[in-house]
Design a protein around this motif. Structure first.
Motif, PDB file in Angstrom:
ATOM      1  N   ILE A  25      55.738   9.582 -24.444  1.00 50.01           N
ATOM      2  CA  ILE A  25      54.754   8.568 -24.825  1.00 50.01           C
ATOM      3  C   ILE A  25      54.531   8.493 -26.336  1.00 50.01           C
ATOM      4  N   ILE A  28      54.800   5.557 -29.205  1.00 48.29           N
ATOM      5  CA  ILE A  28      53.886   4.443 -29.450  1.00 48.29           C
ATOM      6  C   ILE A  28      52.903   4.753 -30.583  1.00 48.29           C
ATOM      7  N   ILE A  84      48.071  -2.716 -22.366  1.00 45.18           N
ATOM      8  CA  ILE A  84      49.509  -3.016 -22.266  1.00 45.18           C
ATOM      9  C   ILE A  84      50.320  -1.721 -22.198  1.00 45.18           C
ATOM     10  N   PHE A  85      49.980  -0.770 -23.049  1.00 42.17           N
ATOM     11  CA  PHE A  85      50.720   0.490 -23.088  1.00 42.17           C
ATOM     12  C   PHE A  85      50.489   1.332 -21.830  1.00 42.17           C
ATOM     13  N   ARG A  87      49.670   0.294 -18.933  1.00 43.85           N
ATOM     14  CA  ARG A  87      50.357  -0.387 -17.821  1.00 43.85           C
ATOM     15  C   ARG A  87      51.829   0.023 -17.795  1.00 43.85           C
ATOM     16  N   LYS A  88      52.414   0.102 -18.968  1.00 38.69           N
ATOM     17  CA  LYS A  88      53.837   0.438 -19.065  1.00 38.69           C
ATOM     18  C   LYS A  88      54.118   1.898 -18.729  1.00 38.69           C
ATOM     19  N   TYR A  89      53.279   2.801 -19.212  1.00 43.57           N
ATOM     20  CA  TYR A  89      53.576   4.226 -19.099  1.00 43.57           C
ATOM     21  C   TYR A  89      52.939   4.922 -17.898  1.00 43.57           C
ATOM     22  N   GLN A  92      52.336   1.206 -13.825  1.00 38.18           N
ATOM     23  CA  GLN A  92      53.487   0.710 -13.063  1.00 38.18           C
ATOM     24  C   GLN A  92      54.155   1.811 -12.233  1.00 38.18           C
ATOM     25  N   GLN A  98      57.374   1.547  -6.741  1.00 38.62           N
ATOM     26  CA  GLN A  98      57.634   2.532  -7.789  1.00 38.62           C
ATOM     27  C   GLN A  98      56.903   3.845  -7.538  1.00 38.62           C
ATOM     28  N   GLU A 179      42.989   0.963 -16.120  1.00 37.27           N
ATOM     29  CA  GLU A 179      44.020   1.704 -15.380  1.00 37.27           C
ATOM     30  C   GLU A 179      43.561   2.007 -13.951  1.00 37.27           C
ATOM     31  N   GLU A 188      49.473  -4.583 -11.200  1.00 36.06           N
ATOM     32  CA  GLU A 188      49.694  -4.289 -12.614  1.00 36.06           C
ATOM     33  C   GLU A 188      48.934  -5.244 -13.526  1.00 36.06           C
ATOM     34  N   THR A 191      45.392  -4.639 -14.910  1.00 40.47           N
ATOM     35  CA  THR A 191      45.160  -3.812 -16.095  1.00 40.47           C
ATOM     36  C   THR A 191      44.684  -4.677 -17.251  1.00 40.47           C
TER      37      THR A 191
END
Length: 245
Positions: A25, A28, A84-85, A87-89, A92, A98, A179, A188, A191
């Protein structure tokens, strides 16, 4: 790809799990620092110059008011970026099909979930904190040189620093709540939606509270973050018991 990660992860000791997440992580960090420093500095300059021409507005001619306004702008922008971050790390990995793959990791689900959150929060809060601290050493000299309002003293400097800490707490709270909601709803996009709603609810309260009741606002935010952390722990337990359909 995910199976390869599982195999690599299985070889790691429990102590190295945090390092694994941290390394994944931490890339970022420069983006967070740049975004926070730019937003805070530009916002402060904007409100500082506006205050020179709008002298009837007390909040714009007072150092505390300008700090409260600029940090609220930073709070809004960084809340969206944080959503946004995260959600990505994280999000999801626990939504839809997933999460079945995430559950393959040889570690208790809640432990992995919390370690991911500790790694993310550490990097995110540290990045924003560094930016707010750096901007502080820019804002004070600028206000002394350009500002025409109340003269600075030790108490005002302490108050302004507390406002920045309040911003950090609110930021952590908004991103974490977004989150939690997204994982609970298995959506997703929730978020981002939750972050926007959080910003809408908190922004005005943040400015007015920080300007008029700095210490009380800080304590209220601290209590709120403790409650959010408790909700995050509860979400971890919920993940332990959730079934993959």
């Amino acid at each position: 790809m995910i199976l390869k990660e599982v195999n690599n992860f299985a070889r790691s000791s429990k102590e190295s799990i945090r390092n694994y997440e941290y390394q994944k992580i931490k890339k970022i960090n420069p983006q967070i620092i740049f975004a926070a420093l730019l937003t805070q500095s530009v916002s402060f300059l904007f409100f500082l110059f506006v205050g020179r021409y709008e002298k009837t507005e007390q909040i714009l001619t007072n150092f505390i008011g300008i700090i409260a306004l600029s940090t609220t702008v930073t709070l809004c922008i960084l809340s969206l970026l944080g959503a946004i971050f995260i959600r990505k790390y994280i999000v999801q990995l626990y939504v839809g099909n997933q999460r079945a793959r995430t559950f393959l990791f040889p570690i208790k689900r809640s432990h992995l979930f919390l370690k991911k959150n500790v790694a993310f929060s550490t990097i995110f809060v540290r990045g924003v904190g560094i930016s707010l601290l750096l901007s502080y050493f820019i804002e004070v000299p600028l206000y002394i040189l350009i500002g025409e309002g109340v003269k600075l003293n030790l108490w005002l400097l302490i108050q302004s620093f507390v406002i920045k800490l309040t911003c950090l707490l609110l930021l952590l709270g908004i991103v974490t709540v977004s989150e939690i909601v997204a994982i609970r709803l298995q959506s997703e996009i929730s978020t981002i939606i939750t972050a926007v709603i959080g910003i809408t609810l908190v922004a005005n309260l943040s400015v007015l509270g920080s300007f008029n009741l700095t210490m009380i606002t800080f304590l209220a935010c601290l209590i709120t973050v403790v409650m959010v952390i408790a909700a995050l722990l509860k979400t971890g337990y919920w993940i332990d018991k959730s079934e993959v359909k």
